[in-house]
Motif scaffolding. Structure first.
Motif, PDB file in Angstrom:
ATOM      1  N   THR A  42      63.925 -69.105  -3.161  1.00 60.11           N
ATOM      2  CA  THR A  42      63.884 -67.987  -2.213  1.00 60.11           C
ATOM      3  C   THR A  42      65.229 -67.306  -1.976  1.00 60.11           C
ATOM      4  O   THR A  42      65.261 -66.159  -1.516  1.00 60.11           O
ATOM      5  N   GLN A  43      66.358 -68.000  -2.277  1.00 57.66           N
ATOM      6  CA  GLN A  43      67.657 -67.407  -1.992  1.00 57.66           C
ATOM      7  C   GLN A  43      68.633 -67.464  -3.167  1.00 57.66           C
ATOM      8  O   GLN A  43      69.159 -66.417  -3.584  1.00 57.66           O
ATOM      9  N   LEU A  44      68.883 -68.662  -3.692  1.00 55.63           N
ATOM     10  CA  LEU A  44      69.962 -68.817  -4.664  1.00 55.63           C
ATOM     11  C   LEU A  44      69.724 -68.014  -5.939  1.00 55.63           C
ATOM     12  O   LEU A  44      70.597 -67.250  -6.374  1.00 55.63           O
ATOM     13  N   LEU A  45      68.549 -68.184  -6.567  1.00 57.44           N
ATOM     14  CA  LEU A  45      68.286 -67.457  -7.811  1.00 57.44           C
ATOM     15  C   LEU A  45      68.071 -65.967  -7.575  1.00 57.44           C
ATOM     16  O   LEU A  45      68.643 -65.148  -8.311  1.00 57.44           O
ATOM     17  N   PRO A  46      67.286 -65.547  -6.565  1.00 56.85           N
ATOM     18  CA  PRO A  46      67.175 -64.107  -6.311  1.00 56.85           C
ATOM     19  C   PRO A  46      68.527 -63.436  -6.047  1.00 56.85           C
ATOM     20  O   PRO A  46      68.781 -62.334  -6.540  1.00 56.85           O
TER      21      PRO A  46
END
Length: 251
Positions: A42-46
C-alpha cells in the motif's frame, strides 16, 4: 514474473531472546511479516513506482492498476511478494512490469500487438505527437478510444465502434530498409526512409508510431529485488520488536 520470498533469523535482526520470548517468535514474526507485506503493497512499492516511473517523454505517472499491483502472503516465518497475474482486460501487471523491473524485451500492449500483426514490425509511440493530438491520458498512456481508431484506420475496418474522424486517415509505411533513393516517397510518406504509422488529415502529416524490425530492449528502471531487501532490512526489526512486545503483553 517470479515470486520473491523473504525469510530471516529473528535474533540476528533484534538481538538475543529469552526462553519465554522465543515461544512467541512464530506468532510475532508472522504478524510482523503481514504488517510489512501490507506496508509494501500500500505504501512502499506505490511510492517507489511514483518516484521512478514516468512516460518516455517525461510526462505521466503510473496508473492505479500499476500502483495496486503488489500481492503478499505470509506463511509462517516466510513472506512471499508477487505481482498480480490476472490480466482482466489486456496485459496483466506481472507481464507489463516484468521488463520494467527486470529488463529485457518490452512487453506488448494490445495496440502494440495489433500494429505488429498489421505491419510485421514493432511499434514505438511518438509520444510528443500523440500528446499534441490529445491521444494521451493523464497517466501517459494512449487513450483506448484513440488506439481503436488507429487500428480501425490501418485495417480499413469500418465495423469497429471507434473510427477515424472526418477526413482523417492512418497509413503504415513498413519494410523500408537501408538508404532510399533521393526523393523517395510512398504516397508522400516514408521520408528519409522511415518506417512509421502516420496520421493524415488535409495537408497535415504526423507520425504516431515509429516502426522497427526488432522489439525494444529495456534496462530495469530500478533494482526491484535490492529495493525489497533494503526495505525489509530497515522496516522488519521495528515491526518484529513491536509484534513481539504485543505477543508478550497478551500472554
Amino acid at each position: 514474473m517470479s515470486v520473491m520470498a523473504i525469510e530471516f533469523d529473528v535474533e540476528k535482526l533484534i538481538g538475543r531472546l529469552d526462553i519465554i520470548e522465543k515461544t512467541q517468535v512464530p506468532f510475532a514474526a508472522n504478524q510482523a511479516l503481514k504488517r510489512f507485506g501490507y506496508l509494501f503493497k500500500t505504501q512502499l512499492l506505490p511510492n517507489k513506482f511514483n518516484d521512478e516511473f514516468n512516460a518516455p517523454d517525461g510526462y505521466g505517472k503510473p496508473v492505479p492498476r500499476t500502483l495496486n499491483a503488489a500481492l503478499y502472503e505470509a506463511d509462517g516465518m516466510t513472506l512471499r511478494l508477487s505481482l498480480k497475474s490476472d490480466s482482466g482486460k489486456g496485459v496483466s501487471p506481472a507481464e507489463y512490469l516484468r521488463s520494467a523491473l527486470y529488463g529485457g524485451e518490452a512487453t506488448d500492449t494490445s495496440i502494440h500487438s495489433a500494429i505488429r500483426n498489421i505491419t510485421g514490425m514493432y511499434p514505438v509511440p511518438a509520444y510528443g505527437n500523440l500528446r499534441a493530438l490529445g491521444a494521451m491520458t493523464q497517466y501517459g498512456d494512449i487513450r483506448p478510444s484513440y488506439a481503436a481508431k488507429v487500428i480501425s484506420g490501418l485495417e480499413g475496418n469500418f465495423v469497429r465502434k471507434q473510427q477515424p474522424g472526418s477526413g482523417e486517415r492512418f497509413v503504415a509505411v513498413s519494410g523500408v530498409q537501408g538508404p532510399q533513393p533521393r526523393g523517395f516517397s510512398k504516397g508522400g510518406l516514408g521520408r528519409n526512409g522511415r518506417n512509421a504509422v502516420y496520421r493524415i488529415k488535409g495537408n497535415s502529416i504526423s507520425t504516431v508510431f515509429n516502426l522497427f524490425s526488432q522489439r525494444t530492449t529495456l534496462k530495469p528502471v530500478f533494482d526491484y529485488e535490492k529495493f525489497v531487501r533494503k526495505e525489509a532490512e530497515i522496516k522488519l526489526p521495528d515491526l518484529l520488536k513491536s509484534s513481539l512486545a504485543r505477543a508478550m503483553a497478551s500472554r
